[in-house]
Write a protein that holds these residues in place. Structure first.
Motif, PDB file in Angstrom:
ATOM      1  N   MET A  73       0.829  -1.212   0.000  1.00 46.00           N
ATOM      2  CA  MET A  73       0.000   0.000   0.000  1.00 46.00           C
ATOM      3  C   MET A  73       0.860   1.257   0.000  1.00 46.00           C
ATOM      4  SD  MET A  73      -3.359  -0.477   2.447  1.00 46.00           S
ATOM      5  CE  MET A  73      -2.420  -0.613   3.940  1.00 46.00           C
ATOM      6  N   ILE A  74       1.855   1.270   0.853  1.00 44.74           N
ATOM      7  CA  ILE A  74       2.731   2.434   0.969  1.00 44.74           C
ATOM      8  C   ILE A  74       3.464   2.672  -0.349  1.00 44.74           C
ATOM      9  CG2 ILE A  74       4.792   3.335   2.122  1.00 44.74           C
ATOM     10  CD1 ILE A  74       3.774   1.843   4.680  1.00 44.74           C
ATOM     11  N   ALA A  75       4.019   1.610  -0.917  1.00 42.20           N
ATOM     12  CA  ALA A  75       4.750   1.740  -2.185  1.00 42.20           C
ATOM     13  C   ALA A  75       3.813   2.158  -3.317  1.00 42.20           C
ATOM     14  CB  ALA A  75       5.444   0.421  -2.530  1.00 42.20           C
ATOM     15  N   ASP A  76       2.641   1.527  -3.401  1.00 40.21           N
ATOM     16  CA  ASP A  76       1.691   1.846  -4.477  1.00 40.21           C
ATOM     17  C   ASP A  76       1.185   3.282  -4.382  1.00 40.21           C
ATOM     18  OD1 ASP A  76       2.009  -0.736  -5.419  1.00 40.21           O
ATOM     19  OD2 ASP A  76       0.022  -1.428  -4.784  1.00 40.21           O
ATOM     20  N   ALA A  77       1.151   3.833  -3.167  1.00 41.44           N
ATOM     21  CA  ALA A  77       0.729   5.228  -2.973  1.00 41.44           C
ATOM     22  C   ALA A  77       1.878   6.195  -3.242  1.00 41.44           C
ATOM     23  CB  ALA A  77       0.186   5.422  -1.564  1.00 41.44           C
ATOM     24  N   GLY A  78       3.078   5.664  -3.484  1.00 41.49           N
ATOM     25  CA  GLY A  78       4.235   6.516  -3.769  1.00 41.49           C
ATOM     26  C   GLY A  78       4.785   7.207  -2.534  1.00 41.49           C
ATOM     27  N   LEU A  79       4.620   6.583  -1.384  1.00 40.96           N
ATOM     28  CA  LEU A  79       5.054   7.180  -0.123  1.00 40.96           C
ATOM     29  C   LEU A  79       6.255   6.440   0.438  1.00 40.96           C
ATOM     30  CD1 LEU A  79       1.559   7.470   1.590  1.00 40.96           C
ATOM     31  CD2 LEU A  79       2.801   9.289   0.416  1.00 40.96           C
ATOM     32  N   THR A  80       6.943   7.102   1.354  1.00 35.37           N
ATOM     33  CA  THR A  80       7.936   6.418   2.169  1.00 35.37           C
ATOM     34  C   THR A  80       7.211   5.865   3.390  1.00 35.37           C
ATOM     35  OG1 THR A  80       8.458   8.353   3.537  1.00 35.37           O
ATOM     36  CG2 THR A  80       9.711   8.080   1.461  1.00 35.37           C
TER      37      THR A  80
ATOM     38  N   ARG B 186      -4.241   7.309   7.903  1.00 38.16           N
ATOM     39  CA  ARG B 186      -5.486   6.899   7.261  1.00 38.16           C
ATOM     40  C   ARG B 186      -6.151   8.064   6.589  1.00 38.16           C
ATOM     41  NH1 ARG B 186      -5.831   7.621  13.113  1.00 38.16           N
ATOM     42  NH2 ARG B 186      -7.376   9.196  13.516  1.00 38.16           N
ATOM     43  N   PRO B 187      -7.029   7.708   5.704  1.00 36.62           N
ATOM     44  CA  PRO B 187      -7.403   6.394   5.188  1.00 36.62           C
ATOM     45  C   PRO B 187      -6.635   6.047   3.913  1.00 36.62           C
ATOM     46  CG  PRO B 187      -8.990   7.993   4.427  1.00 36.62           C
ATOM     47  CD  PRO B 187      -7.976   8.743   5.247  1.00 36.62           C
ATOM     48  N   PHE B 188      -6.178   4.832   3.827  1.00 33.83           N
ATOM     49  CA  PHE B 188      -5.651   4.321   2.567  1.00 33.83           C
ATOM     50  C   PHE B 188      -6.827   3.795   1.767  1.00 33.83           C
ATOM     51  CE2 PHE B 188      -1.392   4.277   4.395  1.00 33.83           C
ATOM     52  CZ  PHE B 188      -0.594   4.491   3.283  1.00 33.83           C
ATOM     53  N   VAL B 189      -6.858   4.114   0.481  1.00 32.96           N
ATOM     54  CA  VAL B 189      -7.906   3.631  -0.412  1.00 32.96           C
ATOM     55  C   VAL B 189      -7.235   2.972  -1.607  1.00 32.96           C
ATOM     56  CG1 VAL B 189      -9.898   4.246  -1.841  1.00 32.96           C
ATOM     57  CG2 VAL B 189      -9.474   5.475   0.300  1.00 32.96           C
ATOM     58  N   ILE B 190      -7.731   1.790  -1.953  1.00 29.01           N
ATOM     59  CA  ILE B 190      -7.189   1.030  -3.077  1.00 29.01           C
ATOM     60  C   ILE B 190      -8.304   0.813  -4.093  1.00 29.01           C
ATOM     61  CG2 ILE B 190      -6.114  -1.145  -3.771  1.00 29.01           C
ATOM     62  CD1 ILE B 190      -5.205  -1.362  -0.763  1.00 29.01           C
ATOM     63  N   THR B 191      -8.047   1.213  -5.344  1.00 29.35           N
ATOM     64  CA  THR B 191      -8.986   0.989  -6.445  1.00 29.35           C
ATOM     65  C   THR B 191      -8.179   0.483  -7.643  1.00 29.35           C
ATOM     66  OG1 THR B 191      -8.883   3.063  -7.717  1.00 29.35           O
ATOM     67  CG2 THR B 191     -10.183   3.110  -5.674  1.00 29.35           C
ATOM     68  N   PRO B 192      -8.854   0.020  -8.689  1.00 27.32           N
ATOM     69  CA  PRO B 192      -8.119  -0.360  -9.896  1.00 27.32           C
ATOM     70  C   PRO B 192      -7.372   0.817 -10.530  1.00 27.32           C
ATOM     71  CG  PRO B 192     -10.307  -1.328  -9.927  1.00 27.32           C
ATOM     72  CD  PRO B 192     -10.268  -0.363  -8.773  1.00 27.32           C
ATOM     73  N   LEU B 193      -7.735   2.039 -10.148  1.00 30.41           N
ATOM     74  CA  LEU B 193      -7.089   3.233 -10.700  1.00 30.41           C
ATOM     75  C   LEU B 193      -5.909   3.711  -9.867  1.00 30.41           C
ATOM     76  CD1 LEU B 193     -10.308   5.194 -11.749  1.00 30.41           C
ATOM     77  CD2 LEU B 193      -8.819   3.770 -13.186  1.00 30.41           C
ATOM     78  N   GLY B 194      -5.637   3.043  -8.744  1.00 29.70           N
ATOM     79  CA  GLY B 194      -4.496   3.424  -7.928  1.00 29.70           C
ATOM     80  C   GLY B 194      -4.750   3.284  -6.444  1.00 29.70           C
ATOM     81  N   THR B 195      -3.737   3.649  -5.683  1.00 26.84           N
ATOM     82  CA  THR B 195      -3.789   3.622  -4.219  1.00 26.84           C
ATOM     83  C   THR B 195      -3.420   5.012  -3.724  1.00 26.84           C
ATOM     84  OG1 THR B 195      -3.151   1.295  -4.150  1.00 26.84           O
ATOM     85  CG2 THR B 195      -2.795   2.567  -2.140  1.00 26.84           C
ATOM     86  N   ARG B 196      -4.175   5.521  -2.762  1.00 29.60           N
ATOM     87  CA  ARG B 196      -3.891   6.836  -2.195  1.00 29.60           C
ATOM     88  C   ARG B 196      -4.053   6.805  -0.688  1.00 29.60           C
ATOM     89  NH1 ARG B 196      -2.767   7.348  -6.629  1.00 29.60           N
ATOM     90  NH2 ARG B 196      -3.070   9.015  -8.131  1.00 29.60           N
ATOM     91  N   LEU B 197      -3.198   7.572  -0.024  1.00 24.35           N
ATOM     92  CA  LEU B 197      -3.447   7.963   1.346  1.00 24.35           C
ATOM     93  C   LEU B 197      -4.276   9.228   1.196  1.00 24.35           C
ATOM     94  CD1 LEU B 197      -3.136   7.947   4.396  1.00 24.35           C
ATOM     95  CD2 LEU B 197      -0.941   9.097   4.111  1.00 24.35           C
ATOM     96  N   SER B 198      -5.539   9.150   1.508  1.00 22.22           N
ATOM     97  CA  SER B 198      -6.474  10.241   1.197  1.00 22.22           C
ATOM     98  C   SER B 198      -6.488  11.303   2.283  1.00 22.22           C
ATOM     99  CB  SER B 198      -7.874   9.664   0.962  1.00 22.22           C
ATOM    100  OG  SER B 198      -7.860   8.875  -0.192  1.00 22.22           O
ATOM    101  N   ARG B 199      -5.372  11.998   2.393  1.00 24.71           N
ATOM    102  CA  ARG B 199      -5.226  13.154   3.274  1.00 24.71           C
ATOM    103  C   ARG B 199      -4.719  14.293   2.422  1.00 24.71           C
ATOM    104  NH1 ARG B 199      -6.240  11.727   8.258  1.00 24.71           N
ATOM    105  NH2 ARG B 199      -5.657  13.718   9.112  1.00 24.71           N
TER     106      ARG B 199
END
Length: 140
Positions: free
Chosen positions: A46-53, A93-106
């Protein structure tokens, strides 16, 4: 569309994000990550897919962050992950995962980047901030 939200119902940002997903006509899989934390592999992905450290995915506010000495810049990612898994409230939080990507929605409206543009109409956050107009278009 399959959507998963790692949700904390006590968090206003998480509640707003969940409401925006539902406003898009999607009922997501809701995971209360505090009581059902992700596995280490899921969290790393999740962290990697969101492009975060790992540090960017670590929550400081209202957590045992300071008490655990997590402000030490010499801690490794593995040590931070160990803390997050031992104390899931440390996972931002919140992490959201969809077929269009993963985001930490903050902030919560970041979730719009990974949702289809099928919003049912206007959306206003709990604090009164308008996010979508009557046609479901983002207010800039």
């Amino acid at each position: 569309m399959n959507v998963t939200i790692y949700h904390n119902p006590a968090c206003g940002t998480s509640r707003n994000t969940l409401a925006m997903i539902r406003n898009a006509g999607i009922e997501p899989a809701i995971i209360d990550y505090v009581s059902t934390p992700p596995s280490r592999a899921e969290l790393v992905k999740m962290i990697a897919d969101a492009g975060l450290t790992v540090r960017q995915a670590l929550r400081e506010k209202d957590t045992p962050y300071a008490e655990l000495g997590l402000d030490n810049p010499d801690l490794t990612d593995d040590q931070l992950l160990d803390a997050m898994l031992a104390h899931p409230i440390l996972i931002n939080r919140p992490f959201v995962i969809t077929p269009l990507g993963t985001r930490l929605s903050r902030p919560s409206e970041l979730v719009l980047e990974i949702l289809p543009e099928t919003h049912k109409g206007a959306f206003t956050k709990e604090d009164g901030e308008k996010v979508l107009d009557a046609e479901g278009k983002r207010i800039v």
